[in-house]
Design a protein around this motif. Structure first.
Motif, mmCIF file in Angstrom:
data_model
loop_
_atom_site.group_PDB
_atom_site.id
_atom_site.type_symbol
_atom_site.label_atom_id
_atom_site.label_comp_id
_atom_site.label_asym_id
_atom_site.label_seq_id
_atom_site.Cartn_x
_atom_site.Cartn_y
_atom_site.Cartn_z
ATOM 1 N N GLY A 10 -7.266 -8.623 4.192
ATOM 2 C CA GLY A 10 -7.262 -7.168 4.283
ATOM 3 C C GLY A 10 -5.920 -6.583 4.689
ATOM 4 O O GLY A 10 -4.866 -7.206 4.484
ATOM 5 N N PRO A 11 -5.933 -5.373 5.304
ATOM 6 C CA PRO A 11 -4.682 -4.659 5.624
ATOM 7 C C PRO A 11 -3.860 -5.379 6.688
ATOM 8 O O PRO A 11 -4.392 -5.972 7.619
ATOM 9 C CB PRO A 11 -5.172 -3.296 6.153
ATOM 10 C CG PRO A 11 -6.590 -3.185 5.701
ATOM 11 C CD PRO A 11 -7.121 -4.579 5.646
ATOM 12 N N THR A 50 0.827 -1.215 0.000
ATOM 13 C CA THR A 50 0.000 0.000 0.000
ATOM 14 C C THR A 50 0.858 1.260 0.000
ATOM 15 O O THR A 50 0.368 2.330 -0.350
ATOM 16 C CB THR A 50 -0.947 0.010 1.215
ATOM 17 O OG1 THR A 50 -0.181 -0.046 2.428
ATOM 18 C CG2 THR A 50 -1.893 -1.186 1.156
ATOM 19 N N SER A 80 -5.421 -11.002 11.728
ATOM 20 C CA SER A 80 -5.500 -11.254 10.290
ATOM 21 C C SER A 80 -4.427 -12.241 9.845
ATOM 22 O O SER A 80 -4.672 -13.096 8.990
ATOM 23 C CB SER A 80 -5.357 -9.936 9.515
ATOM 24 O OG SER A 80 -6.449 -9.073 9.784
ATOM 25 N N LEU A 95 -1.566 -5.209 1.820
ATOM 26 C CA LEU A 95 -2.992 -5.472 1.642
ATOM 27 C C LEU A 95 -3.130 -6.839 0.990
ATOM 28 O O LEU A 95 -2.748 -7.026 -0.168
ATOM 29 C CB LEU A 95 -3.638 -4.396 0.768
ATOM 30 C CG LEU A 95 -5.137 -4.575 0.498
ATOM 31 C CD1 LEU A 95 -5.927 -4.476 1.809
ATOM 32 C CD2 LEU A 95 -5.632 -3.523 -0.498
#
Length: 278
Positions: free
Chosen positions: A229-230, A164, A262, A224
């Motif tokens: 996701g991030p 990103t 995550s 990302l």
């Protein structure tokens, strides 16, 4: 200027990257070149202007370590860039790599798998990925293949979505390869890699021509991943003493953070299925 004037090219590129206001000197008259004038660098370093010109042009190739130290200070070089300057001039002992291979020792491969909750992988000087654990492969699954970090960053379409802060990642990759070029300038793999990237990526060509040198930092990676996701991951890099030029890279998330959750989810999603019990 001769084709193999690496020292002169580097001095010229770093001079062009500095503006008078960056180092607190007044700028007078119209400046026909970007950055500092040769005479200004010579004054800041305390060397003769004609001598400095000969260094840039490749007509003088044997500056003393003291002169290089003075030029490094004048050009505001960071420690990595300063060491690179010495290597280009041949004044740093023991810079020539010896006995390097791309073979990853079985014990190191076993160590990678000992970090099931952290992406871990091994790279060489040219950023070829030599080995990786399961979570590192899962992390880089958006790419066509996990083979070379520079190719992945500049040529794989996933690179700009995955990083990103792509510009920062791209600059770090090129600065690392520049450092590698100072350590092992005759490395055929490095020449082929940088030639191919220069031909196929205008962004790489511009960054490569800037001659910025920097080893791996500890800046956080902002990524990302399409599955989770991030991700904001810190990382550490360790030199492999048994194989000079190899580095072990380990990513980790802040405990209890959303990135940690995550990362754990990513591992679960990409875990190999357990065969049913008989």
């Amino acid at each position: 200027m001769t084709d193999d004037n690496r020292l002169g090219e580097y001095l010229r590129a770093r001079r062009a990257a500095l503006r008078p206001q960056d180092i607190g000197i007044a700028s007078h008259g119209v400046r026909r070149v970007a950055g500092l004038r040769r005479e200004e660098v010579a004054v800041l370093a305390g060397v003769n202007a004609d001598y400095y010109t000969r260094l840039e042009q490749g007509r003088e190739r044997h500056p003393s370590a003291q002169v290089l130290d003075a030029l490094g200070r004048a050009l505001h070089l960071c420690p990595d860039a300063h060491a690179h300057l010495h290597r280009l001039a041949g004044t740093t002992p023991g810079t020539r790599p010896t006995g390097t291979t791309d073979r990853v020792h079985p014990a190191l491969r076993q160590l990678l798998d000992g970090y099931p909750a952290a992406p871990a992988f091994v790279v060489n000087r040219t950023l070829d990925v030599l080995a990786a654990n399961a979570l590192a492969e899962a992390l880089h699954s958006p790419f066509e293949r996990m083979d070379n970090l520079a190719r992945m960053t500049f040529l794989d379409p996933a690179g700009r979505r995955f990083h990103t802060r792509w510009r920062r990642a791209a600059e770090a990759v090129v600065a690392h390869l520049r450092e590698a070029a100072g350590v092992d300038p005759d490395n055929p793999r490095l020449r082929d890699l940088t030639r191919g990237l220069t031909e196929r990526s205008a962004d790489f060509a511009v960054l490569w021509s800037s001659h910025v040198v920097r080893g791996k930092t500890r800046e956080a990676k902002h990524l990302l991943h399409p599955d989770v996701g991030p991700l904001e991951l810190a990382y550490e890099t360790f030199d492999v003493r048994a194989e000079p030029g190899q580095q072990l890279v380990i990513y980790q998330a802040e405990p209890g953070s959303s990135s940690a959750r995550s990362l754990s989810l990513l591992g679960s999603l990409h875990a190999a299925p357990v065969p049913p019990a008989r």
